[in-house]
Design an enzyme around this catalytic site. Structure first.
Site, mmCIF file in Angstrom:
data_model
loop_
_atom_site.group_PDB
_atom_site.id
_atom_site.type_symbol
_atom_site.label_atom_id
_atom_site.label_comp_id
_atom_site.label_asym_id
_atom_site.label_seq_id
_atom_site.Cartn_x
_atom_site.Cartn_y
_atom_site.Cartn_z
ATOM 1 N N HIS A 209 0.800 -1.219 0.000
ATOM 2 C CA HIS A 209 0.000 0.000 0.000
ATOM 3 C C HIS A 209 0.841 1.281 0.000
ATOM 4 C CE1 HIS A 209 1.003 -0.114 4.282
ATOM 5 N NE2 HIS A 209 0.667 1.149 4.347
ATOM 6 N N ARG A 210 2.133 1.181 0.274
ATOM 7 C CA ARG A 210 2.936 2.401 0.366
ATOM 8 C C ARG A 210 3.139 3.008 -1.032
ATOM 9 N NH1 ARG A 210 4.306 3.390 5.357
ATOM 10 N NH2 ARG A 210 4.216 1.641 6.806
#
Length: 365
Positions: A209-210
């Site tokens: 998700h980063r």
């Protein structure tokens, strides 16, 4: 004794839930302690609504500040404005914030300016990476915190180096693990288990998700290509955010062993993790959970604010270079992955220690 419990994003509620349980246990004993659950509205999605609260036994928030989206600055301003008004209408005796999201920082600063003491759960953790918004939130929050509740001796030392006195540091453990151990017997099988015929220890779970991993096309393609190429014949189950799914589709990334599914509830996701051969992630919280469950974990980041998951636990920091994936997978499939252990005081009793300390603090002991 009236405490504000601040939460704004899904991980916050996992950390707050056992603290609420511990407060209710004290209330049963006749202790005069009460709380107000403040949802800042920083994040809202279907998994954060009814089913999520129901799964973890979290009461409906007493207040929702409705901060919503926007830029970091817009969100921070909306949270601070909303919380300031709440405190003007009905002040609390203490503001307790958890973790490192925007809500954590915004409410800590607002409370301190209103002369309300601040307690920070998960204080002192540091990645050293100022490019991460979370790191700025940690630093700013701890700069205005009165009472520091920590997960590790490393965090204690970080605080001491910044000038915090020992009497304000409370080494209590990890409330995320309280939640994990309480709900572990209730983990439940998600539909994907039967849909693709998963078997224990014969698949892998991944989460990304980063922004550095999922928003840059070349980086995402490089990581996905290496993961698909080096996970042998095992299914790769990827609960994926819609924004990341669109990027993967745009890049034409797909494989018969890659199963991209909707984000899962807490009980369903951890059912998959507990039975997997390994987890690949860029999340900090998941590395804590895999450590306690004894599941090999590979973190696709260049740094971590949870080094105890590496020094004690089952986690390894691979970095963001796709070339690091093959050696790690070779080690896993050769059964050479470290066994790991559980960090000190990650025993499911952290929230009781926090509430006991808070009672002492508020009673002037």
């Amino acid at each position: 004794m009236y405490i504000d419990l601040i939460a704004g994003a899904r991980p916050n509620f996992m950390k707050i839930a056992p603290i609420i349980d511990a407060i209710k246990e004290e209330q049963k004993k006749g202790t005069e302690i009460d709380f107000r659950l403040v949802h800042t509205g920083q994040h809202y999605d279907k998994n954060m609504s009814g089913s999520f609260f129901e799964q973890l036994g979290i009461p409906a928030p007493d207040v929702n500040l409705g901060a919503g989206g926007g830029t970091q600055a817009e969100q921070t301003a909306a949270i601070m404005t909303g919380y300031e008004k709440l405190l003007m209408d009905k002040p609390s005796d203490l503001c307790l914030v958890v973790g490192d999201v925007t809500s954590t920082m915004a409410c800590a600063i607002t409370a301190q300016k209103m002369h309300i003491p601040v307690a920070h759960v998960e204080a002192g953790i540091r990645s050293g990476d100022w490019s991460m918004p979370e790191e700025i939130n940690r630093l700013a929050t701890d700069a205005v915190t009165n009472y520091f509740f920590t997960t590790s001796e490393i965090a204690n030392e970080n605080l001491r180096k910044s000038g915090v006195e020992d009497e304000r540091i409370f080494y209590v453990g990890n409330t995320m693990i309280d939640t994990l151990l309480k709900h572990r017997p209730r983990f439940r099988k998600p539909p994907v288990w039967d849909e693709i015929g998963l078997k224990v220890k014969e698949y892998m779970v991944m989460t990304l998700h980063r922004p550095a991993n999922v928003d840059e096309e070349e980086a995402l393609k490089g990581l996905m290509d290496e993961l698909i190429a080096n996970t042998r014949d095992l299914p790769l189950v990827f609960p994926v955010h819609p924004r990341t799914a669109k990027m993967l589709e745009k890049l034409g990334i797909g494989h018969e062993r890659l199963h991209m599914i909707e984000p899962l509830g807490y009980l369903e996701f951890n059912y998959l993790v507990e039975r997997s051969k390994a987890v690949v992630t860029d999340s900090g919280g998941i590395t804590e959970e895999t450590t306690v469950m004894g599941i090999p974990c590979m973190t696709l980041r260049d740094n971590t604010e949870r080094p105890e998951t590496i020094t004690v636990g089952t986690n390894e920091l691979l970095g963001t270079n796709p070339e690091a994936i093959k050696p790690a997978m070779d080690k896993l499939f050769a059964d050479e992955w470290k066994k790991g252990g559980i960090p000190e005081m990650w025993d499911g009793k952290t929230s009781g220690r926090i509430v006991e300390s808070l009672i002492g603090i508020l009673n002037g002991e």
